[in-house]
Design an enzyme around this catalytic site. Structure first.
Site, PDB file in Angstrom:
ATOM      1  CB  SER A 142      -0.764  -2.828   5.722  1.00 15.81           C
ATOM      2  OG  SER A 142      -0.601  -2.665   7.137  1.00 15.81           O
ATOM      3  CE1 TYR A 155       4.604  -1.362   5.992  1.00 17.36           C
ATOM      4  CE2 TYR A 155       2.868  -1.009   6.928  1.00 17.36           C
ATOM      5  CZ  TYR A 155       3.968  -1.919   6.313  1.00 17.36           C
ATOM      6  OH  TYR A 155       3.335  -2.903   6.194  1.00 17.36           O
TER       7      TYR A 155
END
Length: 247
Positions: A142, A155
């Protein structure tokens, strides 16, 4: 025949990658956790387009099921394609969480850890005997590992760990010429974290040099390249696919 496994292949980036790989002549084993109907729909679209795919159930957060999954993959390879090895693995499955550090619970933390770091680690380890020499591993990370976004700390931290793990995979699997790369999406129109509303999408588009949020196929094309011969000399890299997000 090249056959790949894509985790979380029933929707979003995973589904788009499955379809794109199939269009490029690869056989696809896609996994789903609970949405069998969506997974079947992806398989049907692939088969209608002349490809071949199989959907298998897998909870990436449950390491205890990985051995059974490997045997399912082994049987599927033989029964569907008449081969015994995989040419690629895409560790894509995951979920998002928007919650400030001060209110993240231990259960939320562990859930993200299991799906985004522990799961890919041990699933890769489990499937390693099935990966052929010269295979390709792609880990989906990400852009939040580069750009700090309030509310996604766990995350992003585990995606950052997966990015580091990717380089170690490339190092340790080199004797078998297995490549490992990570693909780092920016803002993408998926259901992750509940999806995008109009206001949030406009904000993200304004922060992206190309002036829009990404589509799943934008990422799928890059993953497919890394799985193919065209990406054969790309190894141990983190490739951000974000249209110039926050530059």
């Amino acid at each position: 025949m090249s056959v790949i496994v894509i985790t979380g292949g029933s929707r979003g980036i995973g589904a788009s990658t499955a379809e794109h790989c199939a269009r490029n002549g690869m056989g696809v084993i896609l996994t789903y956790k609970s949405n069998a109907e969506s997974a079947r729909a992806v398989v049907e679209r692939i088969e209608l387009a002349g490809g071949k795919a199989v959907a298998l159930e897998l909870d990436v957060a449950d390491v205890s099921g990985f051995g059974r999954f490997r045997e399912s993959v082994r049987r599927t390879l033989q029964a569907t394609w008449g081969v015994t090895t995989l040419s690629g693995l895409v560790n894509n499955a995951g979920h998002g969480l928007f919650n400030p550090l001060e209110s993240v619970t231990e259960a939320q933390f562990d859930g993200l850890l299991n799906v985004h770091l522990k799961g890919p680690f041990f699933l890769t380890q489990t499937l390693l005997p099935l990966l052929e020499e010269g295979a390709s591993i792609v880990n989906v990370t990400s852009a939040t590992t580069r750009v700090a976004t309030a509310g996604v700390a766990p995350y992003a931290a585990f995606k950052g760990g997966l990015e580091v793990l990717t380089r170690y995979m490339a190092k340790e699997f080199a004797e078998r010429r297995i490549r490992a790369n990570s693909v780092s999406p920016g803002a993408i129109r998926t259901e992750l974290g509940g999806g995008l509303n109009d206001e949030f999408e406009a904000l993200l588009a304004a922060q992206t040099a190309l002036g829009r949020v990404g589509e799943p196929q934008d990422v799928a094309r890059v993953i497919t390249t890394l799985l193919s011969e065209d990406g054969g000399w790309i190894n141990a890299q983190s490739i951000e696919v974000a249209g110039g997000y926050f530059i």
